[in-house]
Scaffold this motif. Structure first.
Motif, mmCIF file in Angstrom:
data_model
loop_
_atom_site.group_PDB
_atom_site.id
_atom_site.type_symbol
_atom_site.label_atom_id
_atom_site.label_comp_id
_atom_site.label_asym_id
_atom_site.label_seq_id
_atom_site.Cartn_x
_atom_site.Cartn_y
_atom_site.Cartn_z
ATOM 1 N N ARG A 45 93.432 -20.725 -3.427
ATOM 2 C CA ARG A 45 94.865 -20.875 -2.734
ATOM 3 C C ARG A 45 94.971 -21.572 -1.705
ATOM 4 N N TYR A 46 96.255 -21.937 -1.450
ATOM 5 C CA TYR A 46 96.569 -22.669 -0.433
ATOM 6 C C TYR A 46 95.906 -21.930 1.014
ATOM 7 N N ASN A 47 96.257 -20.980 1.278
ATOM 8 C CA ASN A 47 95.531 -20.474 2.902
ATOM 9 C C ASN A 47 93.902 -20.276 2.671
ATOM 10 N N GLU A 48 93.426 -20.082 1.347
ATOM 11 C CA GLU A 48 91.965 -20.180 1.153
ATOM 12 C C GLU A 48 91.368 -21.600 1.623
ATOM 13 N N LEU A 49 92.096 -22.795 1.091
ATOM 14 C CA LEU A 49 91.747 -23.936 1.416
ATOM 15 C C LEU A 49 91.883 -24.115 2.926
ATOM 16 N N ARG A 50 92.890 -23.679 3.505
ATOM 17 C CA ARG A 50 93.041 -24.004 4.979
ATOM 18 C C ARG A 50 91.898 -23.347 5.667
ATOM 19 N N LYS A 51 91.651 -21.951 5.445
ATOM 20 C CA LYS A 51 90.420 -21.583 5.941
ATOM 21 C C LYS A 51 89.188 -22.104 5.747
ATOM 22 N N SER A 52 89.143 -22.814 4.774
ATOM 23 C CA SER A 52 87.768 -23.428 4.556
ATOM 24 C C SER A 52 88.044 -24.928 5.403
ATOM 25 N N MET A 53 88.991 -25.320 5.817
ATOM 26 C CA MET A 53 89.187 -26.631 6.624
ATOM 27 C C MET A 53 89.935 -26.514 7.965
ATOM 28 N N PRO A 54 89.180 -25.741 8.543
ATOM 29 C CA PRO A 54 89.598 -25.288 9.983
ATOM 30 C C PRO A 54 90.295 -26.242 10.932
#
Lengths: 118, 118
Positions: A45-54
């Motif tokens: 998900r969008y937010n999961e991606l964001r957390k993977s790419m701080p």
DNA sequence: CCGTATCCTCCAGGATACTG
DNA sequence: CAGTATCCTGGAGGATACGG
């Protein structure tokens, strides 16, 4: 009379002087391979991606996802139309043809870190 | 109390959020992979490289060669000290560890051109 | 032949605030 | 939650002329 006519390669309207630059035109840039690297293992998900790419900003992530989608490498699936939205990103079949490249890119990065990190 | 502490990877003084971005930080950009692609097959002189890359400018080629040399991927050998100079560029042993990546990048470009060119 | 020296343009990507 | 909307900046890369 003879034109230079340096047989340019074409993909999606853009021209590239060689096969290597064509690939880099599609997966180059600061974030695209990172996104593909994370999506390679699982859809996210969008937010999961964001957390993977701080260190990426929302806007940039959004733009890169759109570009990857336009090039047919990833697909975007919306699960709920009422907020809160749920959107999942995953590789398309075409995108999956990049997996060997992404793996070797990631593998070389690991190799360098192990042997030359400083 | 807990810091984010998102274990950054380091190489040559730069930090990267993941192994894929580290690799792209080193071989990314518009021309580096193209240079490596040409040097992969044979060592080449400055002008030979230029002719292989018809759309690059002298300045940019020069800068990219210097960056690749600083990262230890290519080596520069001067054969004559009196003009006309003769300079040859070739991959270092470290640079040669990239050959599998360059090959898959070039190969994917070829694949795309054959199957999706337009 | 093999570059450097200047000067310049353009856009990828960032910061921040806001919305369906 | 999943993004847009604005505004902005740095640096990659280009054009051209000149130098060892």
């Amino acid at each position: 009379m003879e034109e230079k006519e340096t047989k340019m390669l074409k993909f999606r309207g853009k021209e590239y002087p060689c096969c290597a630059s064509l690939t880099m035109g599609i997966i180059g840039g600061k974030w695209k391979t990172v996104i593909l690297y994370h999506l390679m293992k699982e859809k996210l998900r969008y937010n999961e991606l964001r957390k993977s790419m701080p260190t990426v900003t929302e806007r940039t992530l959004s733009l890169q996802l759109k570009a990857l989608e336009e090039d047919g490498l990833i697909k975007r699936k919306v699960y709920t139309s009422k907020p809160p939205l749920k959107v999942e990103y995953s590789l398309t079949d075409f995108g999956k043809t990049l997996i060997p490249i992404i793996k070797s890119i990631a593998g070389w990065g690991d190799y360098v870190v192990e042997n030359y990190s400083r």
